[in-house]
Design a protein around this motif. Structure first.
Motif, short mmCIF file in Angstrom:
data_model
loop_
_atom_site.label_atom_id
_atom_site.label_comp_id
_atom_site.label_asym_id
_atom_site.label_seq_id
_atom_site.Cartn_x
_atom_site.Cartn_y
_atom_site.Cartn_z
N ALA A 121 23.55 24.17 13.08
CA ALA A 121 23.86 23.31 11.94
C ALA A 121 24.49 24.08 10.78
CB ALA A 121 22.58 22.62 11.46
N SER A 122 24.81 25.35 11.01
CA SER A 122 25.41 26.22 9.98
C SER A 122 24.50 26.37 8.76
CB SER A 122 26.79 25.67 9.55
OG SER A 122 27.68 25.65 10.63
N ILE A 123 23.20 26.49 9.01
CA ILE A 123 22.21 26.65 7.95
C ILE A 123 21.67 28.07 7.94
CG2 ILE A 123 19.95 25.92 7.10
CD1 ILE A 123 22.10 23.80 6.73
N ASP A 124 21.72 28.71 6.79
CA ASP A 124 21.10 30.02 6.58
C ASP A 124 19.78 29.75 5.85
OD1 ASP A 124 20.46 32.64 6.19
OD2 ASP A 124 21.95 33.01 4.64
N PHE A 125 18.68 29.78 6.60
CA PHE A 125 17.37 29.37 6.08
C PHE A 125 16.62 30.54 5.46
CE2 PHE A 125 12.74 28.89 7.06
CZ PHE A 125 12.46 27.89 6.14
N SER A 177 23.40 27.81 2.59
CA SER A 177 22.16 28.51 2.30
C SER A 177 21.13 27.50 1.82
CB SER A 177 22.39 29.58 1.22
OG SER A 177 21.18 30.20 0.87
N VAL A 178 19.98 27.45 2.50
CA VAL A 178 18.92 26.50 2.14
C VAL A 178 17.62 27.27 1.96
CG1 VAL A 178 17.55 24.53 2.88
CG2 VAL A 178 20.00 24.57 3.35
N GLY A 190 22.25 18.72 7.22
CA GLY A 190 22.21 19.71 8.29
C GLY A 190 20.83 20.32 8.44
N PHE A 191 20.20 20.60 7.31
CA PHE A 191 18.84 21.16 7.33
C PHE A 191 17.86 20.19 7.98
CE2 PHE A 191 14.73 21.77 5.07
CZ PHE A 191 14.43 23.04 5.53
#
Length: 250
Positions: A73-77, A45-46, A158-159
């Motif tokens: 990138a497995s990012i929850d923005f 989580s970003v 990743g972000f």
């Protein structure tokens, strides 16, 4: 007797086979989603704190979301909407992971008596070499807290990997960049001002052969030193202080 021995051998062999199978599955995760697969499936989580005045430079973020770069990138923005001038404090307090600041903002923070644990990790806009000497070279920097960068380095990398792809697309396609901002802070993609702004910015995301995000140490240090020499800050900021390129992909 021979029949009994044969049956015992079959049973023992079967037991050994099952035992070895479970051993391999338990230790190496073969076929059942072991430790390596579980780690690969982690989602980070970003949160980005930004205010409405910064909407134009968010196109790379929302292109990354729209094009699936964050998902890859497995990012929850998440965009955290803030009032102007409050984003840095939200990052410092842990209420957001990234914010957008200028180098002038960081100069004031670094030169103050209050501790500042912020680090710039990417330049959203590359400065024009002809004008950088007279003004603040880096007006839009992606900034994170030192705690986040230390504790969540995979999320930061990743972000940045995802948004760098987004800004490269924004550089190549300003129309798509403008469309990605539809609804962000109430923005309309059909707004001519937004479209013209993206056309202008498209040449600034990547400039003079630099890849997205790069910060030039010479420009960085010279700006801080000039502020000190001109008396605009009371404390000299050490060379190479306040930015890291370690989180950008090579």
């Amino acid at each position: 007797m021979q029949e009994f021995s044969r049956r015992c051998f079959v049973v023992v062999a079967a037991v050994l086979f099952v035992a070895v199978t479970f051993f391999l599955l338990g230790n190496y995760g073969l076929g059942t989603g072991g430790a390596d697969e579980e780690e690969d499936e982690s989602t980070y989580s970003v949160r980005l704190a930004a205010d409405s005045s910064q909407v134009s430079v968010l196109s790379g973020m929302f292109l990354a979301q729209e094009q699936g770069f964050f998902e890859s990138a497995s990012i929850d923005f998440e965009l955290v909407e803030t009032d102007s001038g409050t984003a840095a404090s939200q990052v410092m307090q842990g209420d957001a992971d990234f914010c957008i600041l200028s180098q002038a903002d960081l100069a004031s923070a670094f030169a103050s008596d209050d501790a500042c644990y912020l680090t710039a990790v990417a330049a959203i806009i590359q400065p024009d070499a002809d004008t950088a000497a007279g003004v603040c070279p880096y007006r839009y920097l992606l900034v994170a807290s030192d705690v986040f960068l230390s504790d969540d380095a995979p999320a930061a990398k990743g972000f940045l990997a995802a948004v760098s792809k987004g800004y490269r697309q924004a550089s190549r396609n300003p129309d798509k960049a403008a469309a990605s901002l539809d609804g962000v802070f109430g923005t309309s993609a059909s707004d001519k001002k937004i479209q013209k702004r993206q056309e202008k910015l498209s040449s600034s995301y990547l400039r003079d052969g630099r890849d997205w995000g790069q910060i030039d140490q010479g420009l960085w240090d010279d700006y801080f030193e000039r502020l000190y020499q001109d008396g605009r800050i009371d404390r000299r900021i050490p060379a190479h202080h306040g930015f890291l390129m370690d989180f950008l992909e090579d």
